[in-house]
Design a protein around this motif. Structure first.
Motif, short mmCIF file in Angstrom:
data_model
loop_
_atom_site.label_atom_id
_atom_site.label_comp_id
_atom_site.label_asym_id
_atom_site.label_seq_id
_atom_site.Cartn_x
_atom_site.Cartn_y
_atom_site.Cartn_z
N GLY A 19 6.11 -2.66 11.41
CA GLY A 19 5.85 -3.82 10.56
C GLY A 19 4.64 -4.62 11.02
N ARG A 20 4.51 -4.81 12.34
CA ARG A 20 3.33 -5.51 12.86
C ARG A 20 2.06 -4.75 12.54
NH1 ARG A 20 5.71 -6.77 18.95
NH2 ARG A 20 7.35 -8.24 18.32
N LEU A 21 2.11 -3.43 12.69
CA LEU A 21 0.91 -2.63 12.43
C LEU A 21 0.51 -2.70 10.96
CD1 LEU A 21 -1.13 -0.64 13.64
CD2 LEU A 21 0.47 1.19 13.14
N LEU A 22 1.47 -2.56 10.06
CA LEU A 22 1.15 -2.61 8.63
C LEU A 22 0.66 -4.01 8.23
CD1 LEU A 22 4.14 -0.56 7.18
CD2 LEU A 22 1.78 0.19 7.51
N HIS A 23 1.24 -5.05 8.81
CA HIS A 23 0.78 -6.41 8.50
C HIS A 23 -0.65 -6.60 8.98
CE1 HIS A 23 0.97 -10.78 7.98
NE2 HIS A 23 0.37 -10.85 9.15
N ALA A 24 -0.96 -6.10 10.17
CA ALA A 24 -2.33 -6.25 10.69
C ALA A 24 -3.33 -5.49 9.81
CB ALA A 24 -2.38 -5.75 12.13
N ARG A 25 -2.94 -4.29 9.37
CA ARG A 25 -3.85 -3.53 8.51
C ARG A 25 -4.07 -4.24 7.17
NH1 ARG A 25 -1.62 2.67 9.26
NH2 ARG A 25 -2.55 3.08 11.32
N ARG A 26 -3.00 -4.81 6.61
CA ARG A 26 -3.17 -5.52 5.35
C ARG A 26 -4.05 -6.75 5.52
NH1 ARG A 26 2.63 -5.30 5.05
NH2 ARG A 26 3.35 -3.42 3.98
N ALA A 27 -3.88 -7.46 6.63
CA ALA A 27 -4.71 -8.65 6.86
C ALA A 27 -6.18 -8.28 6.99
CB ALA A 27 -4.22 -9.37 8.11
N ILE A 28 -6.47 -7.18 7.67
CA ILE A 28 -7.87 -6.75 7.81
C ILE A 28 -8.41 -6.24 6.48
CG2 ILE A 28 -9.37 -5.07 8.94
CD1 ILE A 28 -7.66 -5.30 11.40
N ALA A 29 -7.60 -5.46 5.75
CA ALA A 29 -8.07 -4.92 4.47
C ALA A 29 -8.27 -6.03 3.44
CB ALA A 29 -7.07 -3.89 3.94
N ALA A 30 -7.52 -7.14 3.54
CA ALA A 30 -7.69 -8.23 2.58
C ALA A 30 -9.04 -8.91 2.74
CB ALA A 30 -6.56 -9.25 2.76
N ARG A 31 -9.55 -9.00 3.96
CA ARG A 31 -10.84 -9.64 4.20
C ARG A 31 -11.99 -8.63 4.27
NH1 ARG A 31 -10.60 -14.93 5.69
NH2 ARG A 31 -8.53 -15.80 6.05
N LEU A 32 -11.69 -7.41 4.73
CA LEU A 32 -12.71 -6.37 4.80
C LEU A 32 -12.17 -5.13 4.10
CD1 LEU A 32 -13.70 -6.84 8.57
CD2 LEU A 32 -14.89 -7.76 6.56
#
Length: 412
Positions: A283-296
């Motif tokens: 869950g932490r990994l998927l949340h981090a990827r979504r946060a990065i993909a939302a801005r980049l």
């Protein structure tokens, strides 16, 4: 009675690749191991994990399949005269699926900034890269592997093996150059302080990496004056944007992203190193990827994200002080605390002796506690006046105001 560690196994995709490279079907592999075909498929899919003797036999068979293409030139090995394709360094995770790096028929990525450069291998080196990390160990003495390396030589080899990549990882976790160097130096000082324990650890590099990451992410650094000053920005705008997004993540998410998408650990290994459950780590990994993909949005692919993290870590020339400085710093700290403890004990003994040598001149009896006195009537509140008492009160009031015994002040 000490518990024997479990025999390591290759990643899930590597197990199936090795079986197919050895031209074995699941039925043939199950017949060799003496298990059911459904058990083999469960091992390769990750639904179950082999245990006990089945695990040792499975690991030895996979190790033999891994060595057979390179020795005999069986199908699956590199063509003669051609360069061998290295394993991919990226490990990707999706919802409910774990994909570990392996040969997928594509060109492998260049060595990343997180790759640990091993020292020159020797037959006696504990960091020799000849045997795969998941290969089953041979029977060893219960006291540990026999080696002619001195503790200083083994520590220097571990430092040269891990320090260059650890300082880059710490920089991505903190965004501060000085703190990244300090974290790596502090981790190796702690390793030298506990060197017998670290030397016998199954993964000394992982031990030092965990210590460096924990020191880098300590929340107490924010109260240090020198870490309140802003860090000089990076020259490239894309690197600044990526570092800013990574540093906005919570520390636990940042560490999970670095270990999985940067270093290339599997999901169970990442969960074990961060001391969290596998679902929580996913869950932490998927949340981090979504946060990065939302801005980049261009970094939504995990492989592209891995490459950009490696490029970002390589932009800054981060150097460490070297193994002698780590050993000297550890020994200086040990000497300081030893002297401090001895001085504290000396002061405590001195004050105790002084208090014993200077007692009071005479005995001063203590005040005894109060005692209850009996046969004394308790105090009671005044009750209503009787008729006789009221007449006496009125008579006294009249005599005090108009009698000759007292002069009343008169206004002028």
């Amino acid at each position: 009675m000490t518990r024997r560690p479990a025999t390591p196994l290759p990643p899930l995709e590597e197990r199936r690749r090795l079986r197919e490279a050895g031209s074995l079907t699941p039925d043939q592999l199950a017949a060799r191991l003496g298990v059911a075909i459904g058990t083999v498929r469960a091992w390769e899919s990750g639904r179950t994990t082999p245990r006990g003797r089945n695990r040792e036999a499975y690991a030895k068979l996979l190790a033999a399949l891994a060595e057979s293409p390179t020795r005999t030139g069986a199908p699956g090995s590199a063509p003669a005269g051609g360069p061998e394709e290295p394993d991919a360094a990226v490990v990707a995770v999706g919802p409910g699926k774990t994909v570990s790096g392996g040969r997928r028929g594509r060109a492998a990525a260049k060595p990343s900034a997180f790759t640990q450069t091993p020292p020159p291998s020797s037959p006696l080196s504990p960091f020799s890269p000849r045997v795969p990390s998941w290969a089953p160990p041979e029977e060893e003495d219960p006291l540990g592997p026999v080696s002619d390396l001195t503790p200083v030589q083994a520590f220097d080899a571990l430092y040269a093996f891990c320090a260059p990549s650890l300082v880059r990882q710490a920089y991505l976790l903190t965004g501060r150059r000085d703190l990244a160097r300090e974290s790596v130096e502090r981790a190796f000082q702690l390793a030298w302080e506990r060197w017998p324990e670290v030397a016998r650890d199954p993964d000394p590099a992982g031990w030092v990496r965990a210590a460096a990451h924990e020191w880098a992410l300590s929340p107490w650094h924010r109260f240090r004056p020198r870490h309140r000053r802003p860090e000089p920005p990076l020259s490239d705008a894309s690197d600044r944007a990526l570092l800013k997004v990574v540093l906005r993540l919570p520390p636990s998410y940042r560490r999970a992203l670095l270990l999985h998408d940067g270093v290339g650990l599997g999901l169970p290994d990442t969960a074990a190193e961060t001391e969290a459950s596998t679902p929580a780590t996913a869950g932490r990994l998927l949340h981090a990827r979504r946060a990065i993909a939302a801005r980049l949005p261009e970094l939504s692919d995990p492989r592209v994200l891995h490459r950009r993290l490696a490029e970002l870590a390589s932009t800054e020339p981060l150097r460490t002080a070297g193994p002698p400085a780590a050993r000297d710093g550890c020994e200086r700290r040990a000497r300081f605390w030893t002297r401090f403890a001895l001085a504290f004990v000396a002061v405590l003994l001195g004050t105790t002796a002084l208090s014993l040598r200077t007692p009071p001149a005479g005995h001063e009896p203590s005040v005894p506690p109060g005692e209850t006195v009996r046969d004394v009537p308790p105090r009671v509140a005044p009750g209503p006046l009787s008729e006789k008492q009221r007449k006496l009160r009125a008579k006294l009031r009249e005599e005090l105001l108009h009698g000759p015994e007292r002069l009343a002040p008169q206004p002028r």
